[in-house]
Write an enzyme that holds these catalytic residues in place. Structure first.
Site, mmCIF file in Angstrom:
data_model
loop_
_atom_site.group_PDB
_atom_site.id
_atom_site.type_symbol
_atom_site.label_atom_id
_atom_site.label_comp_id
_atom_site.label_asym_id
_atom_site.label_seq_id
_atom_site.Cartn_x
_atom_site.Cartn_y
_atom_site.Cartn_z
ATOM 1 N N GLU A 58 13.005 5.555 7.669
ATOM 2 C CA GLU A 58 12.047 5.511 8.777
ATOM 3 C C GLU A 58 10.657 5.409 8.176
ATOM 4 O O GLU A 58 9.845 6.343 8.228
ATOM 5 C CB GLU A 58 12.161 6.736 9.697
ATOM 6 N N HIS B 272 7.155 3.115 7.710
ATOM 7 C CA HIS B 272 6.463 2.172 8.590
ATOM 8 C C HIS B 272 5.369 1.368 7.899
ATOM 9 O O HIS B 272 4.737 1.829 6.960
ATOM 10 C CB HIS B 272 5.861 2.922 9.770
ATOM 11 N N HIS C 99 13.413 4.640 17.849
ATOM 12 C CA HIS C 99 12.225 5.321 17.315
ATOM 13 C C HIS C 99 11.288 5.743 18.447
ATOM 14 O O HIS C 99 11.187 5.062 19.462
ATOM 15 C CB HIS C 99 11.495 4.389 16.341
ATOM 16 N N ASP D 31 9.231 9.116 6.980
ATOM 17 C CA ASP D 31 8.302 8.763 8.062
ATOM 18 C C ASP D 31 6.937 8.417 7.484
ATOM 19 O O ASP D 31 5.904 8.631 8.112
ATOM 20 C CB ASP D 31 8.172 9.868 9.119
HETATM 21 C C1 GRE Z 1 5.792 7.481 13.785
HETATM 22 O O1 GRE Z 1 5.816 6.287 14.086
HETATM 23 O O2 GRE Z 1 6.741 8.006 13.218
HETATM 24 C C2 GRE Z 1 4.569 8.268 14.100
HETATM 25 C C3 GRE Z 1 3.567 7.678 14.846
HETATM 26 C C4 GRE Z 1 2.425 8.397 15.132
HETATM 27 C C5 GRE Z 1 2.298 9.690 14.682
HETATM 28 C C6 GRE Z 1 3.297 10.275 13.954
HETATM 29 C C7 GRE Z 1 4.444 9.586 13.655
HETATM 30 O O3 GRE Z 1 3.687 6.406 15.285
HETATM 31 O O4 GRE Z 1 5.423 10.154 12.947
HETATM 32 ZN ZN ZN Z 2 8.433 7.048 12.511
#
Ligand code: GRE
Ligand code: ZN
Length: 323
Positions: free
Chosen positions: A8, A10, A164, A285
């Site tokens: 996960e 990004h 998600h 994350d």
């Molecule tokens: C995520 O996409 O996992 C996320 C966000 C914004 C804040 C925290 C977070 O998009 O973990």
């Molecule tokens: Zn995330």
């Protein structure tokens, strides 16, 4: 542990980066922005330092899901997927990809998913919760009948999908008024995503496609903790629920759960007791969370070395059919 797989993780492109700004304190935004847009510097450095061999990358949130204009959503998804494909091509041993999909147009989403899996080598797709369709206040969840053919396509590709979080539309959720600190990853993400996941699990989707696999982050968005009560209540009366089995049965046969952003041993142990160690996978994350925090916890938490290897790497190898 040296060769972990994280899933996960990004990135953002120029067209989606501002969606993440509300989630950063002003003094932190520049750093978060840099890290979301970066692939080859801090991202790989952090993976190296904290023992992540492979990151399966996905677009930030809500990004494509928050674009009501379907045609625009199709364009942005394709752009993001092409950017990701180029990075995977440059670093095939370090990056994998989840497709971003324009669910506003289920037929286009199916075609884009096929392109991403068969031509770009992606490992599945990741959706940021519901999609706004047509106008900002029209929201669609993916148990809607319009997605029947989309799900057939997704299931035939035999790749999992990641459900998600995104925030609910706050103008429709008065419960957060005057308590905005509870929105986003504090609490609202888990509630919104947990309900969406329960909708899918109880809709009959997994009766029609028993092989389909859904991934949930953040230790399952609260579902494992509450699943006994969910099934206990529904056992007394199904109240029109259309699926064949109990929701917990699908949880144990169609769901995989990651540690993203939830680095806590009692929560891990409780999730292991509910679903077993074969359905839990390490994730960070990044860059919303730090590799350091995830790895310092996971590498030493009190589980067997067998379970650490499964959760840290082997379960992902199996699920995604990695070499
Ligand atoms: C995520 O996409 O996992 C996320 C966000 C914004 C804040 C925290 C977070 O998009 O973990
Ligand atoms: Zn995330």
């Amino acid at each position: 542990m040296k060769n972990k797989i994280a899933l996960e993780e990004h990135f953002a492109i120029d067209l989606t980066i501002t969606d993440s700004q509300v989630y950063a304190r002003p003094e932190m935004w520049q750093g978060l922005k840099n890290n979301l847009l970066d692939f080859e510097q801090q991202r790989i450095e952090q993976m190296d330092e904290w023992g992540t061999e492979l990151s399966i990358l996905s677009l930030n949130s809500p990004a494509v899901q928050g674009i009501p204009d379907a045609k625009r959503a199709v364009e942005v998804a394709r752009r993001a997927n092409d950017v990701l494909a180029e990075q995977i091509r440059r670093h095939p041993t370090r990056f994998g990809g989840f497709a971003a999909l324009p669910m506003q147009d289920p037929e286009a989403a199916a075609r884009e998913l096929e392109r991403c899996v068969t031509q770009l080598g992606f490992h599945g797709f990741l959706v940021n919760g519901f999609s706004q369709v047509g106008d900002e206040n029209t929201v669609v969840y993916y148990d809607d009948p319009r997605f029947a053919d989309f799900w057939s396509t997704a299931a035939a590709l035999k790749k999992p999908f990641y459900m998600h979080p995104r925030d609910p539309l706050l103008n429709r959720e008065p419960i957060y008024e005057g308590a905005h600190w509870l929105t986003g990853p504090t609490w609202a993400f888990a509630v919104e995503t947990g309900i969406h996941a329960l909708r899918l699990l109880s809709s009959g989707l997994f009766d029609r496609h028993p092989e389909l696999q859904m991934i949930l982050g953040h230790f399952g968005e609260g579902i494992p903790f509450n699943i006994w009560r969910v099934d206990h209540i529904l056992r007394k009366g199904r109240r029109g629920m259309p699926c064949d089995r109990e929701i917990g049965d699908y949880l144990r046969s169609n769901v995989h759960i990651t540690t993203s952003g939830n680095f806590r041993t009692p929560t891990l142990l409780s999730t292991m007791l509910e679903v077993g160690s074969d359905r839990i996978m390490y994730s960070v994350d990044y860059p919303f969370e730090k590799h350091e925090d995830a790895a310092r916890w996971f590498d030493r938490c009190e589980i067997s070395e067998n379970d650490r290897r499964k959760i840290g790497r082997d379960n992902a190898v199996k699920l995604f059919g990695l070499k």
